[in-house]
Design a protein around this motif. Structure first.
Motif, PDB file in Angstrom:
ATOM      1  N   UNK A  45      32.737  38.736  45.939  1.00 27.95           N
ATOM      2  CA  UNK A  45      32.665  36.669  45.150  1.00 27.95           C
ATOM      3  C   UNK A  45      32.762  37.051  43.820  1.00 27.95           C
ATOM      4  N   UNK A  46      33.135  35.390  43.011  1.00 27.76           N
ATOM      5  CA  UNK A  46      33.869  35.282  42.335  1.00 27.76           C
ATOM      6  C   UNK A  46      32.657  34.004  41.326  1.00 27.76           C
ATOM      7  N   UNK A  47      32.973  34.581  40.368  1.00 28.12           N
ATOM      8  CA  UNK A  47      32.612  33.381  39.757  1.00 28.12           C
ATOM      9  C   UNK A  47      32.393  33.821  37.703  1.00 28.12           C
ATOM     10  N   UNK A  48      32.335  32.592  37.380  1.00 25.57           N
ATOM     11  CA  UNK A  48      32.758  32.461  35.729  1.00 25.57           C
ATOM     12  C   UNK A  48      31.079  33.074  35.229  1.00 25.57           C
ATOM     13  N   UNK A 343      42.873  25.919  41.963  1.00 32.94           N
ATOM     14  CA  UNK A 343      41.992  26.940  42.844  1.00 32.94           C
ATOM     15  C   UNK A 343      41.791  28.314  43.284  1.00 32.94           C
ATOM     16  N   UNK A 344      41.551  29.090  42.529  1.00 34.81           N
ATOM     17  CA  UNK A 344      41.868  30.328  43.062  1.00 34.81           C
ATOM     18  C   UNK A 344      41.195  30.846  43.606  1.00 34.81           C
ATOM     19  N   UNK A 345      41.665  31.560  45.077  1.00 36.46           N
ATOM     20  CA  UNK A 345      41.025  31.859  45.925  1.00 36.46           C
ATOM     21  C   UNK A 345      40.966  33.646  46.397  1.00 36.46           C
ATOM     22  N   UNK A 346      40.024  33.909  46.193  1.00 35.15           N
ATOM     23  CA  UNK A 346      39.135  36.053  46.356  1.00 35.15           C
ATOM     24  C   UNK A 346      39.286  36.181  47.370  1.00 35.15           C
ATOM     25  N   UNK A 347      39.858  36.774  48.232  1.00 33.82           N
ATOM     26  CA  UNK A 347      39.894  37.350  49.426  1.00 33.82           C
ATOM     27  C   UNK A 347      40.251  38.768  49.958  1.00 33.82           C
ATOM     28  N   UNK A 348      39.404  39.022  51.138  1.00 35.46           N
ATOM     29  CA  UNK A 348      39.173  40.683  51.691  1.00 35.46           C
ATOM     30  C   UNK A 348      41.597  40.731  52.367  1.00 35.46           C
ATOM     31  N   UNK A 349      41.196  41.807  51.773  1.00 35.55           N
ATOM     32  CA  UNK A 349      43.138  41.937  52.869  1.00 35.55           C
ATOM     33  C   UNK A 349      42.765  43.351  53.747  1.00 35.55           C
ATOM     34  N   UNK A 350      42.519  42.789  55.063  1.00 31.32           N
ATOM     35  CA  UNK A 350      42.809  44.516  56.224  1.00 31.32           C
ATOM     36  C   UNK A 350      41.995  45.282  55.199  1.00 31.32           C
ATOM     37  N   UNK A 351      39.940  45.069  54.693  1.00 36.37           N
ATOM     38  CA  UNK A 351      39.414  45.314  54.421  1.00 36.37           C
ATOM     39  C   UNK A 351      39.376  46.555  53.992  1.00 36.37           C
ATOM     40  N   UNK A 352      40.773  46.818  52.924  1.00 32.61           N
ATOM     41  CA  UNK A 352      41.561  47.703  52.446  1.00 32.61           C
ATOM     42  C   UNK A 352      41.008  46.801  50.007  1.00 32.61           C
ATOM     43  N   UNK A 353      41.999  45.687  50.254  1.00 31.25           N
ATOM     44  CA  UNK A 353      41.930  45.329  48.803  1.00 31.25           C
ATOM     45  C   UNK A 353      41.721  43.931  49.403  1.00 31.25           C
TER      46      UNK A 353
END
Length: 371
Positions: A45-48, A343-353
């Motif tokens: 999750x991401x929040x200010x 808009x910056x999107x934070x996302x899971x990468x291959x469940x490792x990073x």
């Protein structure tokens, strides 16, 4: 203590429709030598915060798939790009009965989505609780992101549902995300919209629903009730399907990504689609791909889908997305609206990073959905 991002890339992916994505790189990776995160670090999750800083709340996986929700502050470089993270401990770890699996000595608080709801004066988190009953959506609230009060599992009222004839509390459910602002419920009342993804099959299909594939549903929490008593934020009513798998890249299932983003054209909803083949044998590696697209919902009536990506805007392409605990996965769960169309999107990468990409909404309304 910071974890520096690596491999920052600047290539812009060719637009799949009017939305363009620029990968900024990896900002956080699990340390396999640390038992508490040996199973991966993903889906933040991401929040200010009230201090204006950006915080990530990732799922951190240890041995026996034990998952907790961490907390970290994002540090930016001189150019304003995410560059490092300061770890601040944990926001939630399995403690409530619905988050624990005692017979297996494990449990999970997983895949949070967090949004500040100004109408309630607090942050709201929808997350997956992994207890003995399987995955369920749970709700927690916080004044400032660091400490959280559990409100319990999402309660669907009434049960069984008078329209669909099923008890949604009996169904596995994941990918919960609140809208940041009140919306209008089907009965015309002011409500807090909540996206989620119940899982049903041939023997427990909701009445009138023909497609058994997991889909994005939308339910509503009464705003006036929640303003009087925050505990009612965990009670949802007036449920209906919103997005059902349609394109080849989402043939197996779809699920909500980060909380929807208000744009001049409507609510922009990033969502994930899954294609490939589901494993039929225990511990078999699933030959699937998780990709991400965008849907735009009408501001006045969020049941109306005005636009939907014909192709993914982000799909596994880099080594960090193709190789990991679960390969071939991009899984967006956090947004940071930087202003000026960034808009910056934070996302899971291959469940490792954890990676970050910059989404550029279109300068003009996307063409209406033809589906």
């Amino acid at each position: 203590m910071g974890d520096t991002g690596r491999g920052l890339a600047t290539a812009v992916r060719p637009a799949a429709g009017p939305f363009a994505v620029e990968r900024l790189g990896v900002v956080w990776q699990a340390d396999p030598t640390v038992a508490a995160e040996s199973g991966g670090l993903l889906n933040p999750a991401a929040a200010r915060g009230p201090d204006g800083a950006l915080y990530l709340l990732p799922r951190i996986v240890g041995e026996r798939n034990y998952s907790r929700i961490g907390l970290a502050r994002v540090r930016f470089d001189a150019a304003g790009r995410p560059a490092a993270l300061e770890r601040l401990g944990d926001a939630l770890e399995p403690a409530a009965p619905y988050e624990r699996r005692p017979s297996e000595a494990t449990g999970g608080c997983e895949d949070p989505r967090v949004v500040r709801i100004a109408a309630l004066g607090c942050y709201a988190m929808a997350y997956t609780a992994w207890g003995d009953a399987g995955p369920r959506v749970a709700i927690a609230v916080s004044p400032a992101l660091r400490t959280w009060r559990r409100l319990g599992l999402l309660n669907f009222a009434p049960d069984p549902d008078p329209v669909y004839g099923v008890d949604f509390r009996d169904l596995h459910n994941k990918d919960g995300a609140f809208f940041p602002e009140p919306v209008t419920a089907p009965d015309g009342s002011a409500a807090l919209g909540l996206l989620h993804r119940p899982v049903y099959g041939p023997y427990d299909m909701p009445a009138g629903v023909a497609d058994p594939r997991p889909s994005v549903w939308l339910s509503y929490c009464d705003l006036a009730e929640a303003q009087r008593d925050l505990r009612t934020l965990a009670t949802a009513r007036q449920h209906h399907p919103l997005l059902t798998p349609r394109a080849a890249w989402e043939a197996l299932r779809v699920g909500a990504g980060p909380p929807p983003l208000a744009t001049p054209w409507g609510w922009a909803l990033l969502y994930h689609g899954v294609s490939g083949r589901i494993a039929r044998v225990a511990k078999e590696l699933q030959p699937v791909e998780y990709a991400a697209g965008v849907a735009v919902l009408d501001r006045a009536d969020v049941r109306r889908v005005r636009y939907r990506s014909p192709e993914p805007i982000l799909r596994p392409e880099t080594a960090d997305e193709l190789e990991g605990v679960v390969p071939n996965v991009v899984f967006p769960t956090g947004l940071d609206d930087r202003g000026d169309g960034r808009v910056d999107v934070y996302y899971g990468m291959a469940d490792l990073r954890i990676g970050v990409a910059r989404l550029r909404p279109p300068p003009a309304p996307p063409a209406p959905d033809a589906g």
